[in-house]
Design a protein around this motif. Structure first.
Motif, PDB file in Angstrom:
ATOM      1  N   LEU A 104      -7.189 -19.644 -45.966  1.00 52.71           N
ATOM      2  CA  LEU A 104      -7.182 -19.687 -44.517  1.00 52.71           C
ATOM      3  C   LEU A 104      -8.297 -20.643 -44.122  1.00 52.71           C
ATOM      4  O   LEU A 104      -9.460 -20.440 -44.493  1.00 52.71           O
ATOM      5  CB  LEU A 104      -7.421 -18.295 -43.930  1.00 52.71           C
ATOM      6  N   ALA A 105      -7.938 -21.728 -43.423  1.00 50.30           N
ATOM      7  CA  ALA A 105      -8.903 -22.789 -43.125  1.00 50.30           C
ATOM      8  C   ALA A 105      -8.976 -23.028 -41.625  1.00 50.30           C
ATOM      9  O   ALA A 105      -7.947 -23.092 -40.943  1.00 50.30           O
ATOM     10  CB  ALA A 105      -8.520 -24.072 -43.836  1.00 50.30           C
ATOM     11  N   SER A 106     -10.203 -23.189 -41.123  1.00 47.06           N
ATOM     12  CA  SER A 106     -10.447 -23.458 -39.702  1.00 47.06           C
ATOM     13  C   SER A 106     -11.441 -24.596 -39.574  1.00 47.06           C
ATOM     14  O   SER A 106     -12.384 -24.707 -40.376  1.00 47.06           O
ATOM     15  CB  SER A 106     -10.997 -22.220 -39.004  1.00 47.06           C
ATOM     16  N   PRO A 107     -11.293 -25.438 -38.549  1.00 48.50           N
ATOM     17  CA  PRO A 107     -12.263 -26.515 -38.340  1.00 48.50           C
ATOM     18  C   PRO A 107     -13.650 -25.957 -38.009  1.00 48.50           C
ATOM     19  O   PRO A 107     -13.779 -25.062 -37.174  1.00 48.50           O
ATOM     20  CB  PRO A 107     -11.691 -27.290 -37.136  1.00 48.50           C
ATOM     21  N   ARG A 108     -14.654 -26.461 -38.696  1.00 49.56           N
ATOM     22  CA  ARG A 108     -16.011 -26.026 -38.450  1.00 49.56           C
ATOM     23  C   ARG A 108     -16.506 -26.621 -37.141  1.00 49.56           C
ATOM     24  O   ARG A 108     -16.253 -27.769 -36.834  1.00 49.56           O
ATOM     25  CB  ARG A 108     -16.910 -26.469 -39.609  1.00 49.56           C
TER      26      ARG A 108
END
Length: 206
Positions: free
Chosen positions: A200-204
């Protein structure tokens, strides 16, 4: 924007760089797009014009039929998200991916408040799947195709988050490292029913 763009303005919008939103047109056309809130003039030289988020939405809401049906043959770059796409790993594709990634880094520099290039920008948050796929493809990860294993990037119900699948555990961890270097925060999870591992990846943001 109280009325749709004219045909000439629409052609300028549709011809914008698919990643950076950089525009080309006459001064009158660009000025009109700025007045309507669909473009902005960058304050630093060479003072190019770029689509605003509203401009990106206008373009994405009504893509040209040819581009929607066959994006790459018509010259519109699209990151490979993995799945049914046919894979072309030739030199031309490598140049396109490299150019798109460099353009995205430049967009980060121009639109992040502190000109930072080590974290995602607004365009990436508005196009999560494409942004994550571009980061992976630019780093050399192969996308899943009809005849090969590779990554798949998919939207999720969670805001500002995508799921990244990769059948091989070692390659999944390599995808995680790539996304973290590209400014994304990631976590590895397991689907309860299938026991499939995914990121699960989200923009920092900072």
């Amino acid at each position: 924007m109280t009325r749709p763009p004219t045909a000439a303005q629409r052609r300028v919008i549709d011809a914008a760089d698919p990643v950076t939103g950089r525009l080309r047109g006459t001064e009158a056309q660009l000025a009109a797009l700025v007045r309507h809130g669909l473009a902005f003039r960058h304050p630093r030289p060479p003072h190019d014009h770029f689509l605003t988020p509203a401009g990106h939405r206008t373009r994405d809401a009504a893509p040209q039929p040819q581009a929607a049906a066959r994006p790459e043959p018509n010259g519109v770059f699209a990151p490979r998200v993995g799945g049914a796409e046919t894979a072309d790993d030739g030199p031309a594709r490598a140049r396109e991916v490299h150019s798109a990634w460099q353009g995205l880094l430049e967009l980060r520099r121009m639109t992040n408040p502190d000109a930072a290039v080590d974290r995602p920008c607004g365009w990436e948050r508005a196009h999560l799947v494409r942004a994550a796929a571009l980061a992976l493809e630019a780093a050399g990860h192969p996308p899943e195709g009809p005849d090969r294993a590779g990554y798949r990037v998919r939207a999720t119900p969670q805001p500002e988050a995508v799921a990244v699948y990769e059948a091989d555990g070692e390659r999944l961890r390599a995808c995680e490292a790539t996304l973290e270097r590209a400014g994304w925060q990631t976590g590895e999870y397991t689907e309860p029913r299938t026991r499939t591992r995914y990121l699960l990846a989200s923009p920092r943001r900072v």
